[in-house]
Every structure is written in structure tokens, then in C-alpha cells.
Design a protein around this motif. Sequence first.
Motif, mmCIF file in Angstrom:
data_model
loop_
_atom_site.group_PDB
_atom_site.id
_atom_site.type_symbol
_atom_site.label_atom_id
_atom_site.label_comp_id
_atom_site.label_asym_id
_atom_site.label_seq_id
_atom_site.Cartn_x
_atom_site.Cartn_y
_atom_site.Cartn_z
ATOM 1 N N ILE A 70 44.773 44.283 39.571
ATOM 2 C CA ILE A 70 43.482 43.577 39.598
ATOM 3 C C ILE A 70 42.891 43.492 38.196
ATOM 4 O O ILE A 70 42.321 42.460 37.809
ATOM 5 N N THR A 71 43.065 44.549 37.397
ATOM 6 C CA THR A 71 42.558 44.514 36.023
ATOM 7 C C THR A 71 43.253 43.432 35.215
ATOM 8 O O THR A 71 42.628 42.720 34.414
ATOM 9 N N GLU A 72 44.560 43.263 35.441
ATOM 10 C CA GLU A 72 45.306 42.223 34.721
ATOM 11 C C GLU A 72 44.917 40.832 35.198
ATOM 12 O O GLU A 72 44.847 39.895 34.401
ATOM 13 N N VAL A 73 44.657 40.697 36.509
ATOM 14 C CA VAL A 73 44.255 39.389 37.047
ATOM 15 C C VAL A 73 42.887 38.976 36.511
ATOM 16 O O VAL A 73 42.666 37.819 36.145
ATOM 17 N N ILE A 74 41.971 39.935 36.429
ATOM 18 C CA ILE A 74 40.621 39.640 35.935
ATOM 19 C C ILE A 74 40.659 39.283 34.457
ATOM 20 O O ILE A 74 39.971 38.355 34.002
ATOM 21 N N GLY A 75 41.455 39.994 33.672
ATOM 22 C CA GLY A 75 41.552 39.709 32.246
ATOM 23 C C GLY A 75 40.326 40.205 31.483
ATOM 24 O O GLY A 75 39.616 41.117 31.906
ATOM 25 N N GLU A 76 40.083 39.564 30.358
ATOM 26 C CA GLU A 76 38.978 39.982 29.500
ATOM 27 C C GLU A 76 37.661 39.290 29.840
ATOM 28 O O GLU A 76 36.595 39.849 29.586
ATOM 29 N N LYS A 77 37.735 38.075 30.424
ATOM 30 C CA LYS A 77 36.504 37.324 30.680
ATOM 31 C C LYS A 77 36.388 36.778 32.105
ATOM 32 O O LYS A 77 35.495 35.979 32.384
ATOM 33 N N ASN A 78 37.301 37.186 32.990
ATOM 34 C CA ASN A 78 37.258 36.746 34.387
ATOM 35 C C ASN A 78 37.170 35.220 34.483
ATOM 36 O O ASN A 78 36.178 34.657 34.964
ATOM 37 N N PRO A 79 38.200 34.492 34.017
ATOM 38 C CA PRO A 79 38.123 33.023 33.998
ATOM 39 C C PRO A 79 38.066 32.393 35.392
ATOM 40 O O PRO A 79 37.555 31.290 35.548
#
Length: 286
Positions: free
Chosen positions: A108-117
Motif C-alpha cells: 500500500i505504501t508503494e501504491v500510494i507513492g510520495e504524493k498519492n496521485p
Amino acid sequence: MKVKKQKRHRRAVRFYTACFGFREPFKVLCDGTFVYHLLANHITPADTALANILGATVKIFTTRCVLAELKSLGDSYSDSLNAAHNLITAIDSVKCDHDKRKSAVACITEVIGEKNPEHFFVATQDAELRRKLQEIPGVPVIYALRNSLFLERPSGFQHQFAKIAEEERSHMNEWEYKLSKLKKKVAIEEAADASDANESNEDHMLDTRVVKANIKRDGTNVKDQVQFKRKKAKGPNPLSCKKKKTDGNKNASSEKESKIVDNTMRSRSRKRKRSRKSKNVPAATV
């Protein structure tokens, strides 16, 4: 208490929609712990419960890694696994192409990324994951306590990030400044050209008027200024004056008066005076 909670949730949703561009229908990314808590506390249907706290329609998603993690936990989580299978697996919208299964937190952390596109709301009961998501700007977190759902308040880091982003949007960079300066220059030149064109049109119209006036004067010898005739005083209004009394009217009125007097005298003379005999007169003797 329920009214205060609803106000707090609405305030948080407005913050994310205004500052980070969240739009309806809201997308909610769930992990295995959240799905298990929903089934254990009979919070069903899940989409209706989530729509109530967010005040809008929702779409629920999960990932392959979350499904694999629930499957690895054994038969005790079989119901949660079946419920998670019923959710929409976000393979197309979320890139979860891990060859080896990762933990739900890492996935989930990888899916969200840095800015939750993708603008996901993340629903989880994992305290570690919630702590990590608070350090990422624009990631609202949903959790449950017993049979109630809650939306976490935006963290101080998220408020600070939104403030800085707003200040950056309010200031222009060098390219935007040059572009605005060029637009102003072009607008000023266009306004000057328009004013010159108006002045030339006015001069042309004035010249044509003068020529027409000169032609008219030469042809008809009309004076420059028109002389108006003053109205002379006339006699009084005959309707407002009294009628004059003539002699004929006087004679007629005197004749009428004499006739009236003669008639009254005649009427008085026609009356006869009757003599009344007294009742006490003695009878005549024979």
C-alpha cells in the motif's frame, strides 16, 4: 457526540478536496485488517458505511498482495478473504505487479507513492501503516473502533504542505512574469491604436460636417443663427371674462317684476271678506 463527529469528518473531507483535488466518487483502498474488522463487528455493507462518514459515494479497492496475505493466514481468515475477493481488485488503476508477495504495509505504501496521485482514502487498522501515511501529504486515513468508522484529522505536516503549496501557486515564476509583462505591453499598444483610430474617425466626421454647412450657406443664404419670433400679447381670454349686462335684459327683468306684482295684487283682491254672525243673537219675535 455524533453531530460533532460528522462535522469533524466534513471538515476533513473539505480540506482534502480543496487542497489536494479529491473528487467524487471517492476511492477507498482497504487492507486485510480493515476487512476483518468490518466482518467481525458486522459493519455491512461496507460501501454504505464508508459513504456515510465521507458524505459521498465510494468505490472500494484492494490489491493482490493484500489478498495473498489474507490467504496465507489460514482458515481463520477465510471469511475475510472471501469478502476481500468481492471487493474490486484495483489491478488496472493501481500498479501492483509484484512478482513476489509483499506485505500489505509495503504494498500500500508503494501504491500510494510520495504524493498519492490516484487520490486514495486508505482504510486500515494497522497502527504502523497509519503512522507512515500521516507523513505523506494528501493521504486521508480511515480506521474503525468497534462498530464505528472514523476519518483521521489531517496531520500538522499535511497542513504545512498545503500552506506551502498555496503560497507557491500565488507567486509567479520568471516565465509567467515575462508572459504577463508581454501581455500588458500588447494590451497597451492595442489600446493606443484604438484611440488613434477613434480620433481619426472623429476628425473625418468633423470635416464632413463643416463642408456640408458651408455648402448649405452658399446655396440658400441661410443665417447661422435662427431668429425666433416673439409672441405678442393678445387680448384677454373671452371664456374667463364675465358677460356684459345689456339694457334689453334690464327692461325684460323690470317687466317680469311688474307682472309678478300685478298677479299678486289680483290674487289678494279676489279674496272676499265673510262676515261671521254671532251665535248669541236673540231670535226675532213674531
